[in-house]
Design a protein around this motif. Structure first.
Motif, mmCIF file in Angstrom:
data_model
loop_
_atom_site.group_PDB
_atom_site.id
_atom_site.type_symbol
_atom_site.label_atom_id
_atom_site.label_comp_id
_atom_site.label_asym_id
_atom_site.label_seq_id
_atom_site.Cartn_x
_atom_site.Cartn_y
_atom_site.Cartn_z
ATOM 1 N N GLU A 192 -5.947 -82.829 -81.726
ATOM 2 C CA GLU A 192 -5.623 -81.417 -81.566
ATOM 3 C C GLU A 192 -6.645 -80.539 -82.284
ATOM 4 O O GLU A 192 -7.059 -80.823 -83.405
ATOM 5 N N VAL A 193 -7.034 -79.448 -81.629
ATOM 6 C CA VAL A 193 -8.033 -78.516 -82.160
ATOM 7 C C VAL A 193 -7.434 -77.116 -82.176
ATOM 8 O O VAL A 193 -6.807 -76.689 -81.199
ATOM 9 N N LYS A 194 -7.626 -76.410 -83.288
ATOM 10 C CA LYS A 194 -7.171 -75.026 -83.397
ATOM 11 C C LYS A 194 -8.316 -74.171 -83.918
ATOM 12 O O LYS A 194 -9.173 -74.639 -84.677
ATOM 13 N N GLU A 195 -8.333 -72.913 -83.525
ATOM 14 C CA GLU A 195 -9.277 -71.949 -84.074
ATOM 15 C C GLU A 195 -8.498 -70.949 -84.906
ATOM 16 O O GLU A 195 -7.537 -70.331 -84.415
ATOM 17 N N GLN A 196 -8.882 -70.816 -86.145
ATOM 18 C CA GLN A 196 -8.137 -69.966 -87.065
ATOM 19 C C GLN A 196 -9.119 -69.284 -88.025
ATOM 20 O O GLN A 196 -9.882 -69.958 -88.726
ATOM 21 N N ASN A 197 -9.097 -67.948 -88.049
ATOM 22 C CA ASN A 197 -9.978 -67.181 -88.930
ATOM 23 C C ASN A 197 -11.439 -67.608 -88.778
ATOM 24 O O ASN A 197 -12.146 -67.856 -89.753
ATOM 25 N N LYS A 198 -11.876 -67.710 -87.528
ATOM 26 C CA LYS A 198 -13.249 -68.079 -87.182
ATOM 27 C C LYS A 198 -13.624 -69.476 -87.673
ATOM 28 O O LYS A 198 -14.799 -69.808 -87.789
ATOM 29 N N GLN A 199 -12.610 -70.291 -87.922
ATOM 30 C CA GLN A 199 -12.824 -71.675 -88.336
ATOM 31 C C GLN A 199 -12.266 -72.605 -87.261
ATOM 32 O O GLN A 199 -11.228 -72.321 -86.657
ATOM 33 N N LEU A 200 -12.979 -73.693 -87.049
ATOM 34 C CA LEU A 200 -12.480 -74.749 -86.166
ATOM 35 C C LEU A 200 -11.753 -75.779 -87.017
ATOM 36 O O LEU A 200 -12.338 -76.344 -87.955
ATOM 37 N N LEU A 201 -10.467 -76.007 -86.724
ATOM 38 C CA LEU A 201 -9.657 -76.984 -87.437
ATOM 39 C C LEU A 201 -9.269 -78.069 -86.445
ATOM 40 O O LEU A 201 -8.726 -77.766 -85.374
#
Length: 959
Positions: free
Chosen positions: A511-520
């Protein structure tokens, strides 16, 4: 085979449509890379994980069965909640940006219990399956009334993922758009009345382990693209990967792409498990199928082969879904080699495929025109190597020639990333045409600009990470990532809102998320592999390298300690004084399932009054295994299908209890007609008891001679001799899977004991049979897998050997005498009546009745066994646990109340997979039901290291 597809309704055509060249989804040419997966074989908690693994491999579609007996196991009691929540599953497919092809039945096959039919259909008088039968259609309609609103509500034009629907499955009479009878028209009318608007078809399209074959797939008479709904990738008799799987199924996939196919569906891409009692008689708990994504979620070598093919096909779908055969235009692209050249040409460009069908590598020189340098390409045995010509990347940039294998293209806003292969025996050779002056940004020394042509040529080499080359024209950027196939295996395309991201270096990207211009992101690598190294992220105008964050992993344990075993007597139902007042009652025993129980076990009871002690023979129809108890004590075990069993009984009154069990019901492929007496389970019909015996023998020494046509049955039986008549073994196919006719003959010896009659029992004849006794026609029967019998009661005939002759008409597939023909000479006998039946093994979760299992105690019948265990928990390690049922006989296993399925496995001692979502912190309960009461001393819970994974985190800035 008809492979046409009914078109979408006008309201759905803007969302899903097709022409003869390809599919259009939301108006865009779309190559369908579909994955067969059954939500019924995966716990709901793991749906997302399995779907994501398929999406990461480039699949843009899943194909599912809506198994009838999974949703209506008891008559009129529907279940579309929890693990059965089809609507929730389709919502999840939609959330992942994937499409769905739904196969609604009502027949499915699928190596599933009764092919998906609810067992209660067996007990409906006059019901005939898969025919224009009002009784059958009544129950189909009732099921469709619950099912189709869900499916139709999830059509793509309604905001859901469903793009196509299949009615029926693998029917003898109708595939594609063929509606040969009122049964097909009834299904069609019902589906349309319920709101079906997307394209649909009957039975399937191009089912095969090599569906493309060696021919070009274009057909001017076909109004739709070529598509395979069942590309059999490996087989249900296999667990795990075999060394050749990846190359074999990779080649077969590339043939579809190169020969003009519009897509394919792997059956299966993830097999899963037959939980509970859902397996058919060919398998047990595992339905691993040797698939790309294993039963436990592990990734096999064939996964990466499928991923490479899918990435290419989807990258060039504008060509593949709108092209014609262009092989003749490129037949001279190489010379002097045993290469087969195929090509596809369309408005979007040309794809040329160099096919090496041989067993040795071929080094070929590719020459395209005088402005492009020749290129040397090494093509491995069985490899199909693609070249690209005249492909528009943007208005200002065209890929004129790629003489290097391209894995795929990824649009990333104003950047197009091309993934290309680099290896030690092939150079990297790409040639671009541009309409404005280019700006070289990265890897400048490897580019050569000559007027409107950009050359990117690098020498053959192997790399340990992708090499990056970038140029830009008129604000449009091209990034080339040159990498080895191993690097490509660790390259993942992530669809993000607004743009796409490429991640390289992870063995698997979850799973990939984008949060506060960060790739998690979550990632993993196999437990038995080395750690992943650097992770590289490529966004639209950014590329960065980072080190993953690993947890400290101690060495993992491989075996779980089980607490001392307890047992509970599960054969109390055999005891003389047991109260069976509320059991299902009938004069003669009824087949298993008549009491609406859907398990694989049943008990039967009646009373005996024996006039004199001695050996008695009991005859009863049914199947499969049975154990007889006299006054609570085991008397004998036998296979019910044998027809009779002999055992000793003392004079007097007794309680007879019979325990029966089966290994799964026949999936009934191609079967049409009455299913009441097909593949009986438990006890069924009149029960005879007679002193002496045995009384049943098999008709042996069969001979066969071919006939020319069906009408030959009206003539004389050919004179028997051992020259023209050939020896025949029961089960042999004498028609070589084709239509054919023939005579079968044997001699029945004079029966002993001077019986008043003989009964000849035919279990299955394929497919229509006419029976002759001493040359006289006495009976006829239509349909295979349907038992029938012939009775001989003429005293004069019984005094001499009897010539038994069959004329068999075979109209499809295998043909002959499927199962042994039994001769029964019991004659007059006592009929046992007053039967009671109780389906099921009992309650595995019941708290009472458990005792500490004493050492060396043995059991004479079914027993429950119980133990507890704790699962080690360690952050960053994902272990797969299996229950190995060594030392046991047949039965079922529960973990924390979840039924793992039936054992023993039929594909080897692989253990029974415990879905990790069913395990919990602290104590877990293990319950086993063993039909013979074998002790569980050798049972173990062991980790499957090959399927285990190490998990870790990725975090990086992408803006």
């Amino acid at each position: 085979m008809n492979d046409h597809i009914f078109p979408a309704q006008a309201s759905a055509k803007p969302f899903i449509n097709f022409d003869s060249k390809g599919f259009l989804i939301n108006g865009k040419r779309t190559f369908l890379v579909s994955a067969g997966l059954e939500y019924a074989r995966v716990p709901r908690q793991l749906w997302y994980d399995r779907l994501l693994r398929l999406k990461r491999a480039g699949f843009n579609c899943v194909e599912i069965y809506t198994l009838w007996n999974y949703h209506e196991p008891q008559e009129g009691k529907f279940n579309f909640t929890g693990d059965h929540d089809l609507n929730a599953f389709l919502n999840m497919v939609k959330s992942l940006g994937m499409y769905a092809i739904v196969r609604v039945g009502p027949y499915y096959c699928a190596e599933w219990d009764m092919g998906g039919y609810p067992v209660w259909l067996k007990f409906k008088p006059g019901l005939r399956v898969r025919e224009d039968n009002a009784e059958f259609e009544k129950f189909v309609d009732r099921f469709f009334d619950r099912l189709l609103p869900i499916v139709c509500g999830q059509q793509i034009n309604k905001g859901g993922p469903v793009i196509m629907v299949q009615l029926e499955n693998e029917h003898n009479e109708g595939w594609g758009t063929v509606t040969p009878n009122n049964y097909f028209r009834h299904l069609q009318s019902k589906a349309l009345d319920m709101g079906l608007q997307v394209p649909y078809f009957f039975s399937g399209l191009h089912h095969s382990s090599d569906p493309a074959g060696d021919d070009i797939l274009d057909d001017p008479k076909r109004p739709n693209p070529w598509f395979s709904t069942e590309f059999w990738s490996v087989w249900y008799s296999q667990y795990g990967a075999k060394p050749a799987d990846s190359a074999v199924y990779s080649r077969r996939t590339w043939k579809i792409i190169a020969h003009g196919g519009g897509g394919y569906n792997y059956y299966m891409a993830h097999g899963g498990s037959n939980f509970g009692y859902t397996n058919n008689d060919e398998d047990a708990a595992s339905y691993d199928y040797g698939t790309a994504v294993g039963q436990a979620g592990d990734l096999r070598p064939v996964y990466y082969a499928f991923k490479r093919a899918a990435t290419f096909a989807r990258g060039f779908q504008d060509i593949l879904e709108n092209s014609i055969d262009a092989a003749s235009s490129y037949k001279n692209i190489t010379a002097g080699h045993d290469l087969k050249i195929t090509a596809r040409s369309g408005a979007g460009g040309d794809l040329i495929f160099l096919d090496n069908p041989g067993t040795n590598s071929i080094k070929a020189t590719v020459s395209v025109d005088t402005t492009i340098p020749t290129s040397n390409v090494t093509i491995a045995p069985g490899e199909i190597y693609p070249l690209v010509h005249n492909f528009s990347i943007s208005k200002a940039i065209k890929l004129n020639w790629a003489l290097t294998r391209i894995y795929g293209l990824v649009k990333q806003g104003s950047t197009t990333t091309i993934l290309v292969e680099t290896r030690k025996d092939n150079p990297t050779s790409l040639f671009f045409k541009v309409s404005a002056k280019p700006t070289l940004i990265k890897g400048k020394d490897s580019f050569k600009v000559a007027g409107s042509t950009i050359y990117l040529v690098t020498p053959p080499r192997e790399t340990n990470k992708p090499a990056e080359y970038i140029f830009e024209v008129s604000g449009q950027r091209v990034r080339v990532l040159a990498m080895s196939s191993k690097d490509m295996d660790k390259t993942w395309l992530v669809e993000q809102p607004g743009t796409n991201i490429i991640v390289n270096g992870a063995s698997y990207l979850g799973e990939v998320k984008e949060q506060n211009k960060q790739l998690l992101a979550n990632a993993e690598y196999p437990l038995l592999a080395k750690k992943d190294g650097e992770i590289r992220v490529y966004a639209e105008k950014l590329s960065s390298t980072l080190s993953p964050v690993y947890h400290d992993i101690a060495s993992s344990i491989s075996t779980i300690n089980l607490s001392p075993w307890q047992n509970k007597n599960a054969m109390v139902y055999a005891e003389t004084g047991y109260n069976d007042k509320n059991w299902f009652s009938s004069a003669n025993p009824m087949q298993m399932g008549a009491d609406c129980n859907t398990t694989a076990d049943a008990w039967y009871r009646t009373q005996l009054n024996i006039p004199s002690s001695g050996k008695y023979t009991m005859q009863v129809d049914g199947g499969d295994r049975a154990t007889a108890f006299i006054d609570g004590k085991q008397a004998v075990r036998w296979k019910v299908r044998n027809g009779e069993v002999t055992f000793d009984i003392e004079k007097g009154r007794h309680t007879l209890a019979v325990f029966t069990a089966h290994d799964g019901r026949d999936k009934l492929p191609t079967y049409q007609g009455i299913i009441t007496d097909v593949d009986k389970k438990g006890l069924s019909g009149q029960v005879l008891l007679k002193k002496g015996g045995p009384f049943i023998s098999s008709a042996a020494n069969w001979y066969f001679i071919k006939a020319a046509k069906a009408e030959d049955v009206k003539g004389n039986i050919p004179v028997f001799d051992t020259v023209s008549w050939k020896k025949y073994a029961i089960g042999d196919d004498v028609f070589d899977k084709h239509e054919g006719f023939g005579w079968f003959q044997t001699i029945i010896p004079v029966p002993g004991g001077n019986p008043s009659k003989l009964v000849i029992n035919f279990r299955s004849v394929d497919e229509d049979a006419t029976v002759f006794v001493n040359g006289k026609r006495v009976a006829g029967h239509k349909g295979w897998n349907s038992p029938f019998q012939v009775e001989i009661n003429d005293a004069e005939i019984l005094k001499k050997p009897i010539a038994l002759t069959l004329f068999i008409e075979n109209y499809s597939n295998e043909g002959g005498i499927d199962q042994p023909v039994k001769i029964n000479s019991i004659g007059a006998a006592e009929v046992l009546t007053g039967w009671k039946m109780l389906g099921g093994p009992g309650d595995p979760d019941a708290a009472n009745g458990w005792n500490k299992m004493a050492l060396k105690t043995t059991f004479a019948g079914p027993q429950f066994f119980r133990s507890q265990f704790s699962v080690p928990r360690q952050k960053g390690i994902h272990l797969i646990w299996r229950v190995h049922t060594d030392g046991l006989s047949y039965g079922s296993v529960w973990v924390n109340g979840h039924n793992l399925g039936r054992y023993p496995e039929k594909i080897g001692n692989i253990g029974m997979y415990i879905p990790e979502c069913w395990l919990k912190a602290g104590l877990n309960q293990l319950v086993i039901y063993d039909e013979n009461g074998n002790r569980p001393d050798k049972v173990r819970v062991i980790t499957e290291k090959e399927a285990g994974r190490i998990t870790y985190k990725i975090q990086t800035a992408i803006h």
